[in-house]
Design a protein around this motif. Structure first.
Motif, PDB file in Angstrom:
ATOM      1  N   TYR A  46      23.624  17.192  25.285  1.00  0.00           N
ATOM      2  CA  TYR A  46      24.782  17.885  23.889  1.00  0.00           C
ATOM      3  C   TYR A  46      26.069  18.576  24.006  1.00  0.00           C
ATOM      4  N   PHE A  47      25.263  19.869  24.780  1.00  0.00           N
ATOM      5  CA  PHE A  47      26.449  20.708  24.459  1.00  0.00           C
ATOM      6  C   PHE A  47      27.013  20.632  25.984  1.00  0.00           C
ATOM      7  N   ASP A  48      26.332  20.111  26.506  1.00  0.00           N
ATOM      8  CA  ASP A  48      27.233  19.490  28.962  1.00  0.00           C
ATOM      9  C   ASP A  48      28.306  18.647  28.436  1.00  0.00           C
ATOM     10  N   SER A  49      27.691  17.590  27.694  1.00  0.00           N
ATOM     11  CA  SER A  49      28.824  16.244  27.557  1.00  0.00           C
ATOM     12  C   SER A  49      29.883  16.681  26.436  1.00  0.00           C
ATOM     13  N   HIS A  50      29.852  17.338  25.620  1.00  0.00           N
ATOM     14  CA  HIS A  50      31.137  17.992  24.557  1.00  0.00           C
ATOM     15  C   HIS A  50      31.508  18.982  24.775  1.00  0.00           C
ATOM     16  N   PRO A  51      32.871  19.444  25.726  1.00  0.00           N
ATOM     17  CA  PRO A  51      33.383  20.277  25.809  1.00  0.00           C
ATOM     18  C   PRO A  51      34.316  21.156  25.350  1.00  0.00           C
ATOM     19  N   ARG A  62      45.520  22.174  17.643  1.00  0.00           N
ATOM     20  CA  ARG A  62      45.486  22.670  19.043  1.00  0.00           C
ATOM     21  C   ARG A  62      43.826  22.386  19.565  1.00  0.00           C
ATOM     22  N   GLY A  63      43.588  22.654  20.865  1.00  0.00           N
ATOM     23  CA  GLY A  63      42.596  22.317  21.518  1.00  0.00           C
ATOM     24  C   GLY A  63      42.143  23.743  21.650  1.00  0.00           C
ATOM     25  N   ILE A  64      40.261  23.130  21.293  1.00  0.00           N
ATOM     26  CA  ILE A  64      39.261  24.272  21.622  1.00  0.00           C
ATOM     27  C   ILE A  64      38.257  23.854  23.152  1.00  0.00           C
ATOM     28  N   GLU A  65      38.451  24.498  23.847  1.00  0.00           N
ATOM     29  CA  GLU A  65      36.844  24.672  25.172  1.00  0.00           C
ATOM     30  C   GLU A  65      36.432  25.467  24.314  1.00  0.00           C
ATOM     31  N   PHE A  66      34.932  24.703  24.198  1.00  0.00           N
ATOM     32  CA  PHE A  66      33.677  25.115  23.497  1.00  0.00           C
ATOM     33  C   PHE A  66      32.808  26.077  25.189  1.00  0.00           C
ATOM     34  N   PHE A  67      32.710  26.856  25.155  1.00  0.00           N
ATOM     35  CA  PHE A  67      31.862  27.741  25.793  1.00  0.00           C
ATOM     36  C   PHE A  67      31.005  28.318  25.532  1.00  0.00           C
ATOM     37  N   ALA A  68      30.093  28.557  24.404  1.00  0.00           N
ATOM     38  CA  ALA A  68      28.805  28.939  23.310  1.00  0.00           C
ATOM     39  C   ALA A  68      28.434  28.499  22.886  1.00  0.00           C
ATOM     40  N   PHE A  69      27.404  27.797  23.092  1.00  0.00           N
ATOM     41  CA  PHE A  69      26.529  27.857  21.392  1.00  0.00           C
ATOM     42  C   PHE A  69      25.335  28.832  21.701  1.00  0.00           C
ATOM     43  N   LEU A  70      24.936  29.179  20.178  1.00  0.00           N
ATOM     44  CA  LEU A  70      24.269  30.530  20.052  1.00  0.00           C
ATOM     45  C   LEU A  70      23.268  30.026  18.765  1.00  0.00           C
ATOM     46  N   GLU A  71      22.094  30.795  18.820  1.00  0.00           N
ATOM     47  CA  GLU A  71      21.110  30.976  17.347  1.00  0.00           C
ATOM     48  C   GLU A  71      21.697  32.278  17.043  1.00  0.00           C
ATOM     49  N   ALA A  72      21.603  32.418  16.256  1.00  0.00           N
ATOM     50  CA  ALA A  72      22.440  34.550  15.175  1.00  0.00           C
ATOM     51  C   ALA A  72      21.349  33.551  14.424  1.00  0.00           C
ATOM     52  N   ASP A  73      21.332  35.534  13.515  1.00  0.00           N
ATOM     53  CA  ASP A  73      21.108  35.560  11.350  1.00  0.00           C
ATOM     54  C   ASP A  73      22.181  35.887  11.543  1.00  0.00           C
ATOM     55  N   ALA A  74      22.496  35.251  10.553  1.00  0.00           N
ATOM     56  CA  ALA A  74      23.261  35.324   8.898  1.00  0.00           C
ATOM     57  C   ALA A  74      24.021  36.255   8.668  1.00  0.00           C
ATOM     58  N   TYR A  75      22.701  37.609   9.268  1.00  0.00           N
ATOM     59  CA  TYR A  75      23.459  39.105   9.273  1.00  0.00           C
ATOM     60  C   TYR A  75      23.953  39.969  10.412  1.00  0.00           C
ATOM     61  N   ASP A  76      23.574  38.996  11.355  1.00  0.00           N
ATOM     62  CA  ASP A  76      24.065  39.894  13.215  1.00  0.00           C
ATOM     63  C   ASP A  76      25.327  40.147  13.158  1.00  0.00           C
ATOM     64  N   GLN A  77      25.811  41.368  12.553  1.00  0.00           N
ATOM     65  CA  GLN A  77      27.624  41.911  12.039  1.00  0.00           C
ATOM     66  C   GLN A  77      27.659  42.147  13.748  1.00  0.00           C
ATOM     67  N   THR A 140      45.412  20.047  23.999  1.00  0.00           N
ATOM     68  CA  THR A 140      44.819  18.965  23.377  1.00  0.00           C
ATOM     69  C   THR A 140      43.971  18.226  24.494  1.00  0.00           C
ATOM     70  N   PHE A 141      43.271  17.639  23.662  1.00  0.00           N
ATOM     71  CA  PHE A 141      42.557  17.108  24.912  1.00  0.00           C
ATOM     72  C   PHE A 141      42.316  15.577  24.096  1.00  0.00           C
ATOM     73  N   GLY A 142      42.006  14.724  24.739  1.00  0.00           N
ATOM     74  CA  GLY A 142      41.640  13.521  24.472  1.00  0.00           C
ATOM     75  C   GLY A 142      40.440  13.555  24.117  1.00  0.00           C
ATOM     76  N   ASP A 143      40.370  12.462  23.276  1.00  0.00           N
ATOM     77  CA  ASP A 143      39.194  12.757  22.317  1.00  0.00           C
ATOM     78  C   ASP A 143      38.162  11.041  22.413  1.00  0.00           C
ATOM     79  N   LEU A 144      37.208  12.342  24.311  1.00  0.00           N
ATOM     80  CA  LEU A 144      36.040  11.264  24.724  1.00  0.00           C
ATOM     81  C   LEU A 144      35.620  10.969  24.129  1.00  0.00           C
ATOM     82  N   TYR A 145      35.057  11.248  23.152  1.00  0.00           N
ATOM     83  CA  TYR A 145      33.407   9.918  22.428  1.00  0.00           C
ATOM     84  C   TYR A 145      34.568   9.232  21.467  1.00  0.00           C
TER      85      TYR A 145
END
Length: 168
Positions: A46-51, A62-77, A140-145
């Motif tokens: 899913y990450f790979d197919s939704h850039p 504006r466009g957004i190019e997604f470069f990372a997906f993280l899992e974090a703690d809400a208090y991670d400063q 901006t990138f076309g709406d691929l979906y």
């Protein structure tokens, strides 16, 4: 306002996204409402197919190019530190994002870019968060979906028309 809440920008960020890094928070809602779709990025395919994504501010999209997906703690400063300034601090922040990411995409991201984190709660732990990090672009990138959905609808329309013709 809605009883279910709103998507909002961290109050420490500039509302014109001129900061190096901005953090947007939203609830993880059912049916892909608000940031409900971010949890889908747990799957690497899913990450790979939704850039790409879009962000509207200052009267422009504006466009957004997604470069990372993280899992974090809400208090991670180290992650939830909006408005990082100074070249060295920006570099350290960016390296931290990339080194702690579950998935990354090979796109150039530098300290001169403006990045945005889309953050929502995860169901895995009380303070767990899913974060999608992207670089804001003027392109901006076309709406691929939407295009894929339209193609699928057209395919179904043609198939049902052919079926109808065969039944006559």
């Amino acid at each position: 306002y809605k009883l279910s809440g709103s998507i909002f920008l961290d109050c420490r960020n500039s509302n014109n996204f001129s900061d190096f890094n901005s953090v947007i928070f939203g609830h993880h809602m059912e049916k892909r409402a608000m940031f409900g779709e971010i949890g889908e990025f747990l799957e690497e395919t899913y990450f790979d197919s939704h850039p790409y994504g879009r962000l509207y501010y200052g009267g422009e999209e504006r466009g957004i190019e997604f470069f990372a997906f993280l899992e974090a703690d809400a208090y991670d400063q180290k992650v939830y530190l909006p408005g990082v300034s100074g070249e060295e601090e920006k570099s350290v922040y960016l390296q931290n994002l990339l080194s702690t990411a579950r998935y990354t995409r090979e796109i150039p991201v530098s300290t001169s870019d403006h990045i945005v984190l889309l953050s929502t709660c995860s169901s895995g732990s009380t303070n767990g968060r899913h974060i999608l990090a992207g670089k804001i672009t003027d392109e901006t990138f076309g709406d691929l979906y939407e295009e894929q959905e339209q193609e699928q609808k057209e395919s179904y329309r043609v198939a049902s028309h052919e079926l109808w013709e065969n039944l006559r």
